[in-house]
Design a protein around this motif. Structure first.
Motif, PDB file in Angstrom:
ATOM      1  N   LEU A 267       0.863  -1.183   0.000  1.00  0.00           N
ATOM      2  CA  LEU A 267       0.000   0.000   0.000  1.00  0.00           C
ATOM      3  C   LEU A 267       0.899   1.232   0.000  1.00  0.00           C
ATOM      4  O   LEU A 267       1.831   1.316   0.794  1.00  0.00           O
ATOM      5  CB  LEU A 267      -0.877  -0.006   1.266  1.00  0.00           C
ATOM      6  CG  LEU A 267      -1.754   1.230   1.489  1.00  0.00           C
ATOM      7  CD1 LEU A 267      -2.859   1.327   0.440  1.00  0.00           C
ATOM      8  CD2 LEU A 267      -2.383   1.193   2.887  1.00  0.00           C
ATOM      9  N   LEU A 268       0.618   2.152  -0.914  1.00  0.00           N
ATOM     10  CA  LEU A 268       1.353   3.423  -0.940  1.00  0.00           C
ATOM     11  C   LEU A 268       0.362   4.540  -0.643  1.00  0.00           C
ATOM     12  O   LEU A 268      -0.627   4.704  -1.367  1.00  0.00           O
ATOM     13  CB  LEU A 268       1.976   3.644  -2.327  1.00  0.00           C
ATOM     14  CG  LEU A 268       2.499   5.057  -2.594  1.00  0.00           C
ATOM     15  CD1 LEU A 268       3.710   5.382  -1.728  1.00  0.00           C
ATOM     16  CD2 LEU A 268       2.870   5.229  -4.077  1.00  0.00           C
ATOM     17  N   VAL A 269       0.627   5.289   0.420  1.00  0.00           N
ATOM     18  CA  VAL A 269      -0.220   6.438   0.743  1.00  0.00           C
ATOM     19  C   VAL A 269       0.645   7.686   0.572  1.00  0.00           C
ATOM     20  O   VAL A 269       1.691   7.798   1.216  1.00  0.00           O
ATOM     21  CB  VAL A 269      -0.734   6.381   2.198  1.00  0.00           C
ATOM     22  CG1 VAL A 269      -1.633   7.587   2.484  1.00  0.00           C
ATOM     23  CG2 VAL A 269      -1.478   5.082   2.464  1.00  0.00           C
ATOM     24  N   VAL A 270       0.219   8.601  -0.289  1.00  0.00           N
ATOM     25  CA  VAL A 270       0.954   9.849  -0.444  1.00  0.00           C
ATOM     26  C   VAL A 270       0.178  10.935   0.299  1.00  0.00           C
ATOM     27  O   VAL A 270      -0.997  11.188   0.009  1.00  0.00           O
ATOM     28  CB  VAL A 270       1.146  10.208  -1.930  1.00  0.00           C
ATOM     29  CG1 VAL A 270       1.908  11.519  -2.068  1.00  0.00           C
ATOM     30  CG2 VAL A 270       1.899   9.085  -2.650  1.00  0.00           C
ATOM     31  N   GLY A 281       1.929  11.996 -10.350  1.00  0.00           N
ATOM     32  CA  GLY A 281       3.063  11.623  -9.487  1.00  0.00           C
ATOM     33  C   GLY A 281       2.724  10.405  -8.640  1.00  0.00           C
ATOM     34  O   GLY A 281       3.540   9.488  -8.489  1.00  0.00           O
ATOM     35  N   ILE A 282       1.518  10.378  -8.090  1.00  0.00           N
ATOM     36  CA  ILE A 282       1.121   9.255  -7.225  1.00  0.00           C
ATOM     37  C   ILE A 282       1.067   7.967  -8.048  1.00  0.00           C
ATOM     38  O   ILE A 282       1.564   6.919  -7.629  1.00  0.00           O
ATOM     39  CB  ILE A 282      -0.241   9.536  -6.543  1.00  0.00           C
ATOM     40  CG1 ILE A 282      -0.130  10.762  -5.628  1.00  0.00           C
ATOM     41  CG2 ILE A 282      -0.714   8.322  -5.750  1.00  0.00           C
ATOM     42  CD1 ILE A 282      -1.452  11.245  -5.036  1.00  0.00           C
ATOM     43  N   GLU A 283       0.505   8.057  -9.242  1.00  0.00           N
ATOM     44  CA  GLU A 283       0.378   6.860 -10.078  1.00  0.00           C
ATOM     45  C   GLU A 283       1.759   6.363 -10.529  1.00  0.00           C
ATOM     46  O   GLU A 283       2.035   5.159 -10.525  1.00  0.00           O
ATOM     47  CB  GLU A 283      -0.543   7.158 -11.278  1.00  0.00           C
ATOM     48  CG  GLU A 283      -0.811   5.980 -12.202  1.00  0.00           C
ATOM     49  CD  GLU A 283      -1.208   4.675 -11.490  1.00  0.00           C
ATOM     50  OE1 GLU A 283      -1.753   4.717 -10.370  1.00  0.00           O
ATOM     51  OE2 GLU A 283      -0.918   3.593 -12.063  1.00  0.00           O
ATOM     52  N   GLY A 300      -2.787   2.206  -4.105  1.00  0.00           N
ATOM     53  CA  GLY A 300      -2.241   3.549  -3.928  1.00  0.00           C
ATOM     54  C   GLY A 300      -3.356   4.527  -3.629  1.00  0.00           C
ATOM     55  O   GLY A 300      -4.505   4.316  -4.028  1.00  0.00           O
ATOM     56  N   GLY A 301      -3.033   5.572  -2.902  1.00  0.00           N
ATOM     57  CA  GLY A 301      -4.025   6.587  -2.613  1.00  0.00           C
ATOM     58  C   GLY A 301      -3.376   7.761  -1.943  1.00  0.00           C
ATOM     59  O   GLY A 301      -2.158   7.782  -1.754  1.00  0.00           O
TER      60      GLY A 301
END
Ligand SMILES: Nc1nc2c(ncn2[C@@H]2O[C@H](COP(=O)(O)OP(=O)(O)OP(=O)(O)O)[C@@H](O)[C@H]2O)c(=O)[nH]1
Length: 357
Positions: A267-270, A281-283, A300-301
């Motif tokens: 999981l990536l949380v920005v 950028g997040i993608e 991601g989110g």
């Protein structure tokens, strides 16, 4: 994600308090209850959260002195009392229960996996263990205890989130300063993770919710967490590279289990000011995490946070087959053998660890 925290043993109590304090100071309100359980009266007296002293008939409030089998027995004998203490605290709104412990001592090492098992029997919610591995320079008893506790916790809990005590310690730190730094780092990362599952609005549709945290951890086994941040431009378009580079830093230099990058899911949380966060950028960062971890399942989110910085928070799940965990199990086995412990020679084999998942 609304959580109830239960700290077992000294480290468990301190980290639980630190997490509850961070959540309160930041105004997140994700921590809906916090209880510290210990066999040592003195360790509970220094805490501001609710406490429960167990095993007085066995150790008279003095702790179990690193005997994790005794720690497990005492938790088993007092499980009803601890569960009664938790009864009013684990309400229907709680989405997960997190048991926190240092895996190298006695009370937390033996007690936390046992408590996780009891909680799972009763509650229809994920039960996670946040476990702290002893640093390399800690004695053999700590390593051997942690080896056993790690295996039991990984089997009993829905996920074992591991923090290596060496991960964020400064080289010149005293022991106390080192613990404080690690406790602060855990609170910030894990506190932000719980809070990110609570956010109501973000950039577009991509806000994280608690089901994404739960689904990332659903495969079970061992998980780790990392975080990095950097100053961001006021113009979101200029932050595409910044988001990728903080994500690189989080994964490659700041994970709670260093050098364990391959994972089953992630999981990536920005986090940052929504005006400064770039979708692109997040993608792009999410795809980079896919490549690095070798996982096809990277969620991601974003998480809106009033800050001039952007931050990346990464959770990896399924890192138990990593070299880092294998190395630790070898260390634990060696420590158990050199103590002349009557351990089954296969107790610490990687095969057996592998077989758990
Ligand atoms: N990160 C961190 N680790 C700690 C802290 N205090 C102790 N530890 C680690 O936790 C392990 C010892 O566990 P403790 O929690 O002190 O022991 P306990 O569970 O209370 O068990 P007994 O003292 O044997 O009754 C060691 O590996 C320590 O390095 C702390 O404040 N922060």
């Amino acid at each position: 994600m609304k959580v109830v925290l239960i700290g077992v043993g000294q480290a468990g109590g301190k980290v639980t308090q630190s997490l509850a304090q961070f959540d309160y100071d930041m105004g997140f309100n994700a921590v809906r209850g916090a209880l510290a359980v210990n066999t040592a009266r003195a360790d509970l007296q220094n805490l501001d959260i609710d406490t429960a002293l167990i095993g007085q008939d066995r150790v008279k409030g003095h702790g179990v002195g690193g005997d994790n089998e005794l720690g497990a027995q005492i938790m088993q004998e007092n499980a009803t009392e601890v569960l009664d203490e938790l009864d009013g605290r684990i309400t229907t709104e709680a989405e997960a229960i997190v048991v926190v412990a240092g895996l190298g001592g006695g009370t937390g090492s033996g007690g936390a996996p046992m408590l996780a098992r009891e909680l799972k029997r009763i509650y229809e919610k994920p039960v996670y263990v946040l476990g702290i591995l002893p640093g390399r320079d800690e004695g053999g008893l700590y390593q051997a205890n942690a080896g056993r506790s790690l295996k039991t916790a990984a089997r009993e809990a829905d996920s074992l989130l591991l923090v290596d005590n060496d991960a964020w310690r400064g080289s010149g730190d005293s022991v106390a300063a080192g613990f404080e730094r690690v406790n602060d780092a855990i609170s910030q990362r894990v506190g932000l993770l719980f809070a990110s599952g609570e956010a109501v609005e973000g950039v577009g549709e991509s806000v994280v919710d608690s089901s994404e945290i739960i689904n990332t951890l659903r495969g079970g086994g061992i998980a780790s967490i990392g975080y990095a941040s950097a100053e961001a431009s006021e113009d979101a378009g200029e932050n595409v590279n910044t988001i990728t580079s903080v994500t690189r830093n989080a994964l490659l230099t700041s994970m709670s289990l260093p050098n364990a990058v391959k994972a089953d899911s992630a999981l990536l949380v920005v986090a940052g000011d929504p005006e400064r966060l770039s979708r692109k950028g997040i993608e792009r960062a999410r795809r980079w995490v896919e490549d690095e971890t070798g996982s096809m399942e990277v969620r991601g989110g974003d998480f809106p946070l009033g800050s001039d910085k952007v931050a990346s928070l990464i959770v990896l799940s399924g890192v138990e087959r990593s070299k880092r965990v294998n190395e630790f199990m070898d260390r634990a086995k060696e420590a158990a053998n050199s103590q002349g412990a009557t351990t089954d020679p296969d107790e610490f084999t990687n095969d057996e660890l592998d077989g758990l998942f």
